[in-house]
Design a protein around this motif. Structure first.
Motif, PDB file in Angstrom:
ATOM      1  N   PRO A  12      33.360 -10.269  81.050  1.00 14.22           N
ATOM      2  CA  PRO A  12      33.985 -11.390  81.788  1.00 14.22           C
ATOM      3  C   PRO A  12      33.892 -11.205  83.305  1.00 14.22           C
ATOM      4  N   ARG A  13      33.252 -12.173  83.945  1.00 12.64           N
ATOM      5  CA  ARG A  13      33.166 -12.214  85.415  1.00 12.64           C
ATOM      6  C   ARG A  13      33.148 -13.673  85.827  1.00 12.64           C
ATOM      7  N   ARG A  14      33.739 -13.980  86.955  1.00  9.93           N
ATOM      8  CA  ARG A  14      33.801 -15.377  87.370  1.00  9.93           C
ATOM      9  C   ARG A  14      32.438 -15.914  87.800  1.00  9.93           C
ATOM     10  N   GLU A  15      31.487 -15.006  88.093  1.00  2.00           N
ATOM     11  CA  GLU A  15      30.174 -15.456  88.550  1.00  2.00           C
ATOM     12  C   GLU A  15      29.213 -15.809  87.408  1.00  2.00           C
ATOM     13  N   THR A  16      29.545 -15.477  86.190  1.00  2.00           N
ATOM     14  CA  THR A  16      28.586 -15.609  85.097  1.00  2.00           C
ATOM     15  C   THR A  16      29.061 -16.638  84.076  1.00  2.00           C
ATOM     16  N   PRO A  17      28.141 -17.152  83.248  1.00  2.00           N
ATOM     17  CA  PRO A  17      28.561 -18.041  82.162  1.00  2.00           C
ATOM     18  C   PRO A  17      29.542 -17.342  81.234  1.00  2.00           C
ATOM     19  N   ARG A  18      30.390 -18.138  80.589  1.00  2.00           N
ATOM     20  CA  ARG A  18      31.394 -17.587  79.683  1.00  2.00           C
ATOM     21  C   ARG A  18      30.862 -17.621  78.253  1.00  2.00           C
ATOM     22  N   PRO A  19      30.640 -16.463  77.635  1.00  2.54           N
ATOM     23  CA  PRO A  19      30.196 -16.474  76.234  1.00  2.54           C
ATOM     24  C   PRO A  19      31.213 -17.206  75.356  1.00  2.54           C
ATOM     25  N   ARG A  20      30.712 -18.065  74.468  1.00  5.61           N
ATOM     26  CA  ARG A  20      31.618 -18.857  73.653  1.00  5.61           C
ATOM     27  C   ARG A  20      31.211 -18.922  72.186  1.00  5.61           C
ATOM     28  N   VAL A  21      29.901 -19.072  71.915  1.00  5.04           N
ATOM     29  CA  VAL A  21      29.438 -19.291  70.539  1.00  5.04           C
ATOM     30  C   VAL A  21      28.244 -18.392  70.239  1.00  5.04           C
ATOM     31  N   VAL A  22      28.239 -17.831  69.035  1.00  7.08           N
ATOM     32  CA  VAL A  22      27.065 -17.154  68.489  1.00  7.08           C
ATOM     33  C   VAL A  22      26.519 -18.040  67.375  1.00  7.08           C
ATOM     34  N   THR A  23      25.224 -18.340  67.437  1.00  7.69           N
ATOM     35  CA  THR A  23      24.627 -19.175  66.389  1.00  7.69           C
ATOM     36  C   THR A  23      23.489 -18.443  65.707  1.00  7.69           C
ATOM     37  N   ILE A  24      23.364 -18.656  64.402  1.00  7.32           N
ATOM     38  CA  ILE A  24      22.218 -18.146  63.658  1.00  7.32           C
ATOM     39  C   ILE A  24      21.542 -19.312  62.947  1.00  7.32           C
ATOM     40  N   GLU A  25      20.322 -19.080  62.508  1.00  3.03           N
ATOM     41  CA  GLU A  25      19.548 -20.092  61.790  1.00  3.03           C
ATOM     42  C   GLU A  25      19.263 -19.558  60.384  1.00  3.03           C
ATOM     43  N   GLN A  26      19.592 -20.336  59.358  1.00  2.00           N
ATOM     44  CA  GLN A  26      19.408 -19.915  57.967  1.00  2.00           C
ATOM     45  C   GLN A  26      18.694 -21.013  57.186  1.00  2.00           C
ATOM     46  N   THR A  27      17.457 -20.802  56.752  1.00  2.00           N
ATOM     47  CA  THR A  27      16.607 -19.660  57.037  1.00  2.00           C
ATOM     48  C   THR A  27      16.008 -19.796  58.446  1.00  2.00           C
ATOM     49  N   VAL A  28      15.301 -18.750  58.890  1.00  2.24           N
ATOM     50  CA  VAL A  28      14.709 -18.797  60.226  1.00  2.24           C
ATOM     51  C   VAL A  28      13.347 -19.481  60.144  1.00  2.24           C
ATOM     52  N   GLY A  50      10.533 -17.720  61.718  1.00  2.00           N
ATOM     53  CA  GLY A  50      10.506 -16.357  61.198  1.00  2.00           C
ATOM     54  C   GLY A  50       9.948 -16.352  59.794  1.00  2.00           C
ATOM     55  N   SER A  51       9.085 -17.317  59.487  1.00  4.48           N
ATOM     56  CA  SER A  51       8.494 -17.488  58.145  1.00  4.48           C
ATOM     57  C   SER A  51       9.564 -17.696  57.080  1.00  4.48           C
ATOM     58  N   GLY A  52      10.606 -18.441  57.417  1.00  2.48           N
ATOM     59  CA  GLY A  52      11.646 -18.729  56.438  1.00  2.48           C
ATOM     60  C   GLY A  52      12.460 -17.514  56.048  1.00  2.48           C
ATOM     61  N   ALA A  53      12.629 -16.569  56.982  1.00  6.52           N
ATOM     62  CA  ALA A  53      13.376 -15.343  56.698  1.00  6.52           C
ATOM     63  C   ALA A  53      14.841 -15.653  56.397  1.00  6.52           C
ATOM     64  N   ILE A  54      15.405 -14.881  55.489  1.00  9.70           N
ATOM     65  CA  ILE A  54      16.794 -15.062  55.068  1.00  9.70           C
ATOM     66  C   ILE A  54      17.694 -14.053  55.790  1.00  9.70           C
ATOM     67  N   TRP A  55      18.738 -14.556  56.431  1.00  7.73           N
ATOM     68  CA  TRP A  55      19.765 -13.678  56.993  1.00  7.73           C
ATOM     69  C   TRP A  55      20.559 -13.057  55.842  1.00  7.73           C
ATOM     70  N   ARG A  68      18.077 -24.928  56.186  1.00  6.92           N
ATOM     71  CA  ARG A  68      17.492 -24.525  54.906  1.00  6.92           C
ATOM     72  C   ARG A  68      18.390 -23.508  54.186  1.00  6.92           C
ATOM     73  N   LEU A  69      19.679 -23.686  54.323  1.00  7.68           N
ATOM     74  CA  LEU A  69      20.658 -22.793  53.703  1.00  7.68           C
ATOM     75  C   LEU A  69      20.447 -22.671  52.193  1.00  7.68           C
ATOM     76  N   LEU A  70      20.174 -23.786  51.526  1.00  4.47           N
ATOM     77  CA  LEU A  70      20.022 -23.729  50.071  1.00  4.47           C
ATOM     78  C   LEU A  70      18.736 -23.025  49.653  1.00  4.47           C
ATOM     79  N   ASN A  71      17.716 -23.035  50.509  1.00  7.66           N
ATOM     80  CA  ASN A  71      16.541 -22.213  50.219  1.00  7.66           C
ATOM     81  C   ASN A  71      16.941 -20.742  50.164  1.00  7.66           C
ATOM     82  N   ALA A  72      17.788 -20.331  51.098  1.00  4.85           N
ATOM     83  CA  ALA A  72      18.257 -18.942  51.115  1.00  4.85           C
ATOM     84  C   ALA A  72      19.077 -18.644  49.875  1.00  4.85           C
TER      85      ALA A  72
END
Length: 343
Positions: free
Chosen positions: A126-142, A145-150, A175-179
């Motif tokens: 945390p610093r006032r000069e930088t963006p504030r981290p808020r969300v982490v996102t993943i992609e399922q499948t990738v 990434g050749s349809g890689a499964i998390w 593509r959650l149901l593919n995974a």
């Protein structure tokens, strides 16, 4: 322009089956904006249950689902962390920046699956000069990434880091149901660690349009506000939702055929001169690199034979299997690649 005989550029190119068209034609409908469309309501209830969430909302597209999630989760100046090849970075017109005023910070990881340690290293102090981290996102499948499964374990390890820093978790579950079908792990198990998640209807499920975004009751209430603002609210949308209900009943388990066909295509082209299959095949996406000609040249040569693939960059191509492509067509496409590449 004549449509290709064999369509392998994307699983978005599927057409509604006869049974799906009949279900759409016979759908009971009402005013979706007023919550009076029974078929939309049934789809949202079914999808919320499938993803293990309290509520869900029907949307025209997956891109809108991602953007609404970010609009609900973020304030201007917030930061979203995502792997560098994800759809939210490359294929949504910088929507997070344009609409939510959020900055997307990329993470580089093999096949698009980053570790808890990699996430930890990218979260800013945390610093006032930088963006504030808020969300982490993943992609399922990738996708790229050749349809890689998390794996579920990797998701929970990443989520533990996110929670320790007070961050939210969002899944682009196109593509959650593919995974789920490929791994035998339920969709709800994959979604457990997430504050928001959506599933695409117009890819492996074979619907003509639509996505469903799920989360808590308060989250979906806010998502509806943004759905209205963005013009995503609809009227007698049951004709579209009926396709989704039909697909859930008839098109899920058959995804194993798509995965088998993708592996078959990869096996047939892997030993060809000048062809390298980029990564292992887990679901329905094959990425491969070529030498001796450009990807665009190969795409054009295949198009002349009525076969369509997608050029990703100058040397890389993508083939995606789906319910409109059978085994014989996959074999024909692989044979055409062999003929053109001199195999």
């Amino acid at each position: 322009m004549e449509p290709p005989r064999i369509e392998l550029s994307s699983d978005t190119q599927t057409r509604p089956t006869a049974g799906m068209r009949e279900a759409m034609a016979n759908a009971e409908v009402g005013d979706e904006q007023r919550g009076e469309d029974p078929t939309v309501n049934a789809l949202c209830a079914r999808m919320a249950e499938l993803m293990g969430k309290e509520a869900a909302v029907f949307l025209p597209s997956g891109t809108m689902a991602n953007q609404i999630a970010f609009l609900v989760h973020c304030r201007p100046g917030d930061e979203i962390l995502a792997e560098e090849r994800y759809h939210v970075i490359n294929l949504e017109g910088a929507g997070a920046a344009a609409l939510a005023g959020a900055f997307v910070r990329p993470i580089s990881a093999p096949r698009g699956i980053f570790t808890a340690e990699q996430l930890e290293a990218r979260i800013r102090k945390p610093r006032r000069e930088t963006p504030r981290p808020r969300v982490v996102t993943i992609e399922q499948t990738v996708n790229f990434g050749s349809g890689a499964i998390w794996p579920v374990e990797a998701i929970h390890e990443v989520a533990a880091v996110a929670r320790r820093h007070g961050l939210l978790m969002h899944m682009d579950g196109a593509r959650l149901l593919n995974a789920a079908v490929a791994s035998g792990v339920s969709a709800a198990s994959y979604c457990e660690a997430f504050d928001s998640v959506w599933l695409d209807l117009s890819k492996g499920l074979g619907c003509p349009v639509g996505a469903v975004l799920a989360g808590s009751e308060p989250f979906i209430s806010e998502a509806w506000v943004w759905k209205q603002r963005l013009g995503g609210a609809m009227r007698q949308a049951g004709v579209l939702a009926a396709a989704g209900l039909y697909a859930l009943a008839h098109h899920v388990e058959r995804m194993t055929e798509d995965h088998d066909n993708a592996r078959l295509f990869a096996e047939r082209i892997a030993g060809l001169p000048g062809v390298h299959v980029a990564e292992p095949i887990e679901t329905n996406i094959v990425l491969f690199d070529i030498n001796g000609m450009t990807a665009e040249a190969l795409v054009n040569a295949l198009a002349a034979k009525g076969i369509r693939l997608d050029a990703i960059d100058t040397q890389r191509l993508r083939a995606v299997t789906h319910l409109d492509v059978n085994r014989a067509q996959v074999e024909e496409a692989a044979a055409a690649v062999a003929e053109i590449m001199g195999g």
